[in-house]
Design an enzyme around this catalytic site. Structure first.
Site, short mmCIF file in Angstrom:
data_model
loop_
_atom_site.label_atom_id
_atom_site.label_comp_id
_atom_site.label_asym_id
_atom_site.label_seq_id
_atom_site.Cartn_x
_atom_site.Cartn_y
_atom_site.Cartn_z
N SER A 232 16.50 32.53 60.04
CA SER A 232 17.04 31.47 59.20
C SER A 232 18.53 31.65 58.97
O SER A 232 19.07 32.76 59.05
CB SER A 232 16.32 31.48 57.84
OG SER A 232 16.90 30.55 56.95
N GLY A 233 19.19 30.55 58.61
CA GLY A 233 20.57 30.59 58.15
C GLY A 233 20.67 30.80 56.66
O GLY A 233 21.77 30.85 56.11
N ASP A 234 19.54 30.91 55.99
CA ASP A 234 19.52 31.13 54.54
C ASP A 234 18.33 32.06 54.23
O ASP A 234 17.84 32.73 55.12
CB ASP A 234 19.43 29.80 53.80
CG ASP A 234 20.11 29.84 52.42
OD1 ASP A 234 19.94 30.86 51.73
OD2 ASP A 234 20.79 28.86 52.05
N ASP A 235 17.88 32.07 52.99
CA ASP A 235 16.80 32.97 52.62
C ASP A 235 15.54 32.65 53.42
O ASP A 235 15.14 31.49 53.57
CB ASP A 235 16.48 32.82 51.13
CG ASP A 235 17.68 33.12 50.24
OD1 ASP A 235 18.42 34.07 50.56
OD2 ASP A 235 17.87 32.39 49.25
N SER B 213 17.92 37.24 58.95
CA SER B 213 18.85 36.33 58.28
C SER B 213 20.11 37.10 57.91
O SER B 213 20.20 37.65 56.81
CB SER B 213 18.21 35.70 57.04
OG SER B 213 19.12 34.78 56.44
#
Length: 479
Positions: free
Chosen positions: A262-265, A296
């Protein structure tokens, strides 16, 4: 054949044989190899089975990746909703690329994606209805002024008994269109999520590949009795706000056997923000997360917050792995949030190439507006970590509570952290209190050593752990 005859030929009984344990949730499903409306028989695990069945092509679906199937999905689900009180219904998405805008599910319903079936999200904004703002958020996200949100690709509200599953079929959010507009500050409405179910219960989302959501991938909110398992969730590591799984003001949730890039959590537990979340006052609680693998580089494996104003409690996390990830189980909050994060239990973390192992932030500078109460202080207490192995780490911990509102009852035991050799202070602690035992390198003075201590982890089971799956069948023969 008339549409009515075609439709009726697909509403067939199918049986239930036995019960399988949730441990077998990743069991194989018989492959189906033809994109036509004549499919081979197959079975799959689910919380409930259905008496009636239909295929998307029965309602005019075209799997060429170019033709819009929004009307086909809506027509199919509207038609199948009449069976909600007669054993429920399942809609089969066969192999092909099925372009569609947003559509709503119904109760006592299964959406099943076969192997090589791809639901492809439309990049035509007219195919995404606008919804009122979520009550516990009060404003849109994405730095837009409007208080409207885009409907998710797959949406539902006030539903009971919903299954979204498959034989590792794919849902592709085609998120690059939305990410580019976000980066250029061109959005006039908050980006859509991929799957969002509201005010619903008895939810299963499993055995699928989800890629490139415009924003969050899986977002149950104000819901209960949820199982999310066997998902592969993939987004570029620089994609904005592509959280993997975000239970939000939800109760009795089981998240297991998921792989997330992911690009986030990878997972974020939430319960609304600032004065809006405080007013709704609906906590996220009774949540178990296990057997998660996360990548991530710029975010957390599991985040608690930062939207936590309704409270987060009784979260159990075990047997989780992070690789090249910024932090492990992180707490994010701020003055103005109110609410609480308490009774968090983490056991068995295997970490490799991390910036932080333990990270708590009391100054997360993000507010929807200036209407928050500066006297609304969050209460962070009862945070337990045990059995941690970490390699190639830059900082062992960055624990920053709030002045006059310290984070308390922190416990860390049996943690071995191998630093990456950079000359940085391993532990940084302010406004926290707790204890440690058998932790290396030596923790900060605010977390003194206590010999022969194992931090708490509950021995009882949550209700969702007792749910068992049935083996459900699709049968192609006309009865």
């Amino acid at each position: 054949m008339s549409h009515q005859n075609m439709k009726s030929s697909r509403f067939e009984n199918f049986s239930v044989i036995g019960v399988i344990s949730l441990v077998l949730i990743l069991g194989s499903v018989v492959e189906c190899g033809t994109p036509t409306s004549e499919l081979n028989d197959f079975d799959y695990p689910a919380i409930n089975c259905r008496k009636h069945s239909a295929i998307l092509t029965d309602f005019g679906g075209v799997g060429d990746g170019k033709t819009s199937n929004t009307k086909a999905f809506k027509s199919a689900i509207t038609n199948l909703s009449q069976y909600s009180n007669d054993g429920g219904a399942q809609l089969i998405v066969p192999p092909g690329k099925w372009l569609t805008g947003s559509f709503n599910l119904t109760s006592h319903f299964t959406l099943f994606l076969q192997k090589d079936a791809v639901i492809l999200a439309s990049q035509d904004e007219s195919e995404w209805p606008q919804l009122p703002v979520l009550p516990s958020y009060g404003k849109g996200r994405d730095a837009v002024i409007t208080d409207r949100w885009s409907s998710s690709l797959i949406f539902g509200t006030n539903l009971t008994d919903v299954v979204i599953t498959g034989n590792n079929g794919t849902i592709d959010g085609q998120g690059s269109y939305w990410w580019n507009k976000f980066r250029k500050h061109q959005l006039k409405i908050t980006r859509p999520n991929m799957i969002e179910l509201m005010y619903s219960n008895q939810i299963q989302i499993s055995n699928l590949t989800l890629v490139n959501s415009p924003a969050w991938f899986v977002h149950p909110i104000y819901s209960s009795d949820i199982i999310v398992n066997g998902l592969t969730i993939l987004a570029p590591i620089d994609s904005p706000n592509t959280d993997g799984i975000d239970p939000d003001s939800c109760t009795n949730v089981r998240i297991e056997d998921n792989y997330i890039v992911s690009g986030d959590d990878c997972i974020a537990i939430k319960s609304g923000i600032d004065e809006y979340g405080i007013k709704v006052g609906k906590p996220s609680q009774q949540i178990i997360i296990r057997r998660l693998t996360c990548i991530s580089p710029d975010s957390a494996m599991v985040a608690l917050g930062s939207e936590m104003s309704g409270g987060i409690q009784d979260v159990r996390i075990e047997d989780i792995t992070a690789i090249n990830t910024e932090s492990a189980v992180r707490i994010k909050t701020a003055v103005g949030r109110g609410g609480f994060v308490k009774d968090i239990f983490v056991k068995g973390m295997n970490l490799n190439t991390m910036k932080y192992v333990f990270w708590m932030t009391g100054d997360y500078k993000s507010h929807p507006d200036e209407g928050y109460d500066p006297k609304a202080l969050p209460k962070i207490s009862g945070i337990n970590y045990r059995d941690v192995t970490a390699k190639n780490v830059t900082y062992a911990a960055k624990l920053e509570g709030i002045s006059n509102d310290p984070f308390t009852r922190i416990c860390i035991s049996n943690a071995t952290i191998e630093m990456n050799g950079q000359k940085k202070l391993p532990w940084n602690c302010t406004d926290v209190a707790g204890v440690t035992s058998n932790v290396s390198p030596k923790p900060c003075e605010l977390l003194p050593e206590k010999e022969k201590l194992d931090c708490s982890f509950p021995s009882d089971k949550l209700p969702i752990e007792n749910v068992q799956f049935k083996t459900c069948f699709y049968q192609s023969s006309v009865l």
